[in-house]
Design a protein around this motif. Structure first.
Motif, short mmCIF file in Angstrom:
data_model
loop_
_atom_site.label_atom_id
_atom_site.label_comp_id
_atom_site.label_asym_id
_atom_site.label_seq_id
_atom_site.Cartn_x
_atom_site.Cartn_y
_atom_site.Cartn_z
N UNK A 549 -62.37 2.00 18.17
CA UNK A 549 -61.96 3.29 18.74
C UNK A 549 -63.12 4.23 19.07
N UNK A 550 -64.29 3.99 18.45
CA UNK A 550 -65.41 4.89 18.73
C UNK A 550 -66.21 4.49 19.95
N UNK A 551 -65.90 3.34 20.54
CA UNK A 551 -66.76 2.83 21.62
C UNK A 551 -66.14 3.08 22.99
N UNK A 552 -66.96 3.67 23.90
CA UNK A 552 -66.47 3.90 25.26
C UNK A 552 -66.80 2.71 26.15
N UNK A 553 -68.01 2.17 26.01
CA UNK A 553 -68.43 1.08 26.88
C UNK A 553 -69.52 0.28 26.18
N UNK A 575 -67.95 7.15 22.22
CA UNK A 575 -67.11 8.23 22.76
C UNK A 575 -67.66 9.57 22.31
N UNK A 576 -67.28 10.62 23.07
CA UNK A 576 -67.70 11.99 22.74
C UNK A 576 -67.42 12.29 21.27
N UNK A 577 -68.38 12.85 20.61
CA UNK A 577 -68.14 13.34 19.24
C UNK A 577 -68.25 12.27 18.16
N UNK A 578 -68.41 11.01 18.56
CA UNK A 578 -68.53 9.96 17.52
C UNK A 578 -69.99 9.91 17.05
N UNK A 579 -70.14 9.87 15.72
CA UNK A 579 -71.48 9.91 15.13
C UNK A 579 -72.23 8.61 15.26
N UNK A 580 -73.46 8.68 15.77
CA UNK A 580 -74.32 7.48 15.76
C UNK A 580 -74.85 7.31 14.34
N UNK A 581 -75.70 6.35 14.16
CA UNK A 581 -76.34 6.21 12.86
C UNK A 581 -76.04 4.86 12.22
N UNK A 607 -77.60 2.23 20.61
CA UNK A 607 -76.78 3.29 21.23
C UNK A 607 -77.49 3.80 22.47
N UNK A 608 -76.70 3.98 23.49
CA UNK A 608 -77.31 4.43 24.74
C UNK A 608 -76.38 5.47 25.39
#
Ligand code: PRX
Length: 655
Positions: A549-553, A575-581, A607-608
């Motif tokens: 659910x956190x991945x847009x592409x 996706x917007x607002x999802x924390x990287x890390x 992450x890009x």
């Protein structure tokens, strides 16, 4: 000289070394006469038929080959049964007391099945399947650890004409479900669990998860392997030992048409959906029999070990059907090579007196890394022949294998083939061929392979694409439920070109030929990755990632890996607002492993902010590959800035 340059030069020097078949080996080899190549090329059909003559048929074929490109029928009109050829022939003859399967489980438990034992078990299990309503043409899914029951289950299906679809025990519940549904399998054979690196793999639990949505499944048979608690659903689930108990001891083998399906096996292609590769009975058996005999130089006294799992084509062709059709003794080991210590394989070779050992380059590279002290602890003098399969073997690994494992005396057969080809196509013949480390050498007699360029012209010396220009008996007959994809994937690469025959098979592999005509396989040219010798498509991993659910592409590429050959690097836009890390990195890796299986776990998640695409919207994979390999950006965290991605894209020239 720079270090990189001297590495390249020493690799080239290794490639140039030549290893003629050792004189001692040559003298007693099954094939000693180089004229076999010429003879087979003059009349390939007669060549293959001569092997077919050595098998047992209910009814002989009336025509060797009916070739209407891209559809082939071999041994037309012939009636045969694979289990009769792999079991009855030996059990009923002089080899009844010969060991067919010698097995060791990871915890150290052992089993030996003679051909007579195997005959009994296959018959009983075949009767049990019939009793549960399985009929000729029905599909049976097999999801087992590497235990003798796996071979018994396959042969029992073959006996009654049911089509088996083995799903590798390392695949996830979802992967199992998709394969069951694609084949509309009626019955599933699984186990309570299996052993891997000292831990239990809860196969029945995964199967239960898969079975929540598999409408075609009527029954499940469960082998008790680990004794762990499992749920048994009354009416649907049955213990293996219970169904065997009441089963008829004899089950008549079904006379199968040579072109009746023997099995389907799913493999990754260039889309997200795995393909069910179809293999039929007669031709498959003829070629796996022939190549086992000639490539592995099988002799009655051999103890032959192919380390592949039955979940892959190598386990089908060279652990079960090919060697058993030769009446050989096969060795099978359930577990991991580094359990309890990194010398498990060498200990097995020493203890069981293994004479032929067939494994993958990825394993050889891992052994090299672990160091030869593990090998030196054991006496490997029983070995007389080594084999390699699944990916290109780098010359260093070849030389190490030759010296450290083979003691400098064993020929190495580097065998090129695919799930689709069913059997080995490019390989040395160990008593004849002068090997060059890293080259699979020449096509097997009767096989015609060429290197072509994009225009369909033959490249006699240099690089291009591997093509097969004559049909061979064990070739795939189609993709289950998708005839169009069969034609498009394998037969249309050059078919649009003027003056090109419509019967050229495109293997998907790059290949170069040297001045002596040797074939050097260079890896896949499509979007299929080869991770530790296993095929995984970039699209499969991409769809697993965007399922989170956190991945847009996402875009997935492979990068070079010291041991695995290739490893997966995944570029991900969140996706917007999802924390990287780091936490998200782990979560995404786990997600892919859960969706597909641990073999597909990405090595790197990058992450890009953006994915570089061409004007027509195609992802610039070569750029991503160079980034993943560290050739373009040192620091991938800068990809978070979409302006940087834009700039990279503009500066980069795709080939
Ligand atoms: O790229 C080639 C590579 O493995 C692919 C086939 O994978 P799969 O269907 O999973 O079967 C593996 C076991 C037969 C091929 O397209 N490959 C296989 N053997 C070799 C190889 N690449 C180089 N050298 C080989 N010996």
């Amino acid at each position: 000289m720079t270090e990189a340059k001297s590495d390249i030069i020493s690799a080239l020097l290794l490639e140039e070394r030549q290893f003629p078949a050792p004189a001692g080996f040559q003298k007693q080899a099954v094939v000693r006469d180089p004229a076999v190549y010429q003879k087979a090329a003059e009349d390939p059909e007669a060549f293959w038929a001569s092997f077919a003559e050595e098998l047992s048929w209910f009814q002989k074929w009336s025509q060797i080959l009916d070739w209407k490109p891209p559809h082939a029928k071999w041994f037309v009109g012939g009636k045969i049964n694979a289990s009769v050829n792999c079991v009855d022939r030996w059990a009923k003859g002089a080899l009844g007391q010969k060991a067919a399967i010698i097995w060791e489980g990871e915890p150290g438990d052992q089993k030996v099945l003679t051909y007579e034992d195997l005959y009994q078990k296959v018959n009983q299990f075949a009767s049990a399947l019939k009793k549960l309503g399985v009929r000729k043409g029905d599909r049976v899914a097999i999801y087992l650890p590497l235990i003798p029951e796996a071979a018994i289950a396959m042969l029992a299906c073959a006996r009654i004409g049911a089509i088996h679809s083995v799903v590798f025990g390392g695949f996830s519940a979802e992967a199992l479900r998709d394969r069951i549904n694609d084949a509309a399998a009626k019955l599933l054979i699984t186990a309570d669990g299996g052993w891997r690196r000292g831990a239990q793999v809860p196969l029945k639990q995964f199967a239960d998860e898969a079975l929540t949505n598999t409408p075609s499944i009527q029954h499940v048979i469960v082998v008790k392997r680990t004794n762990r608690d499992v749920r048994i659903q009354a009416g649907r689930d049955h213990w293996w030992h219970d169904v065997l108990e009441g089963a008829e001891p004899h089950c008549d083998p079904e006379p199968m048409d040579a072109e009746d399906m023997l099995f389907t096996l799913y493999t990754s292609g260039t889309t997200g959906k795995p393909k069910g590769i179809i293999h039929t009975t007669g031709g498959y058996l003829v070629q796996t029999y022939a190549t086992s005999k000639w490539v592995f130089d099988l002799k009655p006294s051999d103890i032959y070990w192919c380390t592949a799992d039955v979940g892959w084509i190598t386990g089908h062709s060279y652990l079960v059907y090919g060697p058993l059709a030769n009446g050989a003794t096969i060795f099978m080991y359930e577990g991991s090579p580094d359990w309890p210590q990194k010398d498990r394989f060498w200990s097995l070779i020493e203890r069981y007196g293994i004479t032929i050992f067939y494994t993958a380059p990825t394993a050889i590279r891992a052994f090299m890394k672990w160091g030869s002290q593990w090998v030196d602890k054991h006496n490997l003098s029983s070995l007389r022949l080594l084999g390699s399969v699944g990916e290109p073997i780098n010359p260093e690994a070849w030389i190490w294998y030759h010296e450290k494992i083979g003691g400098g005396r064993c020929p190495i057969v580097d065998t090129w083939w695919q799930t689709e080809t069913g059997a080995i196509l490019i390989t040395p013949l160990p008593g004849l061929t002068t090997c060059k480390p890293g080259s699979a050498t020449k096509p097997f007699p009767g096989v015609e392979a060429k290197v072509l360029n994009e225009k369909g012209e033959e490249v006699k010396e240099g690089g291009g694409l591997l093509a097969l220009t004559k049909p061979w008996p064990s070739m795939l007959r189609g993709i289950y439920g998708d005839p169009k994809r069969y034609e498009e994937t394998y037969w249309s690469k050059w078919s649009h070109l003027k003056n090109m025959p419509q019967n050229v098979y495109f293997a998907g592999d790059g290949c170069k030929r040297d001045k002596e005509g040797y074939f050097w396989l260079l890896g896949r040219v499509d979007d299929v990755m080869n991770i530790s010798g296993h095929r995984i498509s970039t699209m499969e991993v991409e769809s697993a990632l965007v399922d989170h659910q956190g991945v847009a592409e996402s875009a997935v590429v492979s990068k070079k890996h010291e041991i695995k050959g290739e490893a997966i690097a995944a570029f991900v836009i969140l996706r917007e607002g999802v924390q990287k890390g780091e936490k998200m990195v782990q979560e995404l890796k786990d997600h892919v492993a859960k969706k597909i299986g641990a073999i597909a776990r990405p090595e790197d998640i990058i992450f890009t902010a953006d994915l570089p695409k061409t004007r027509s919207g195609k992802i610039m994979r070569r750029l991503l590959k160079d980034i993943a390999a560290g050739k373009v950006l040192g620091d991938t965290t800068t990809l978070a800035d979409s302006a940087i991605v834009q700039k990279l894209k503009e500066e980069y020239k795709e080939e």
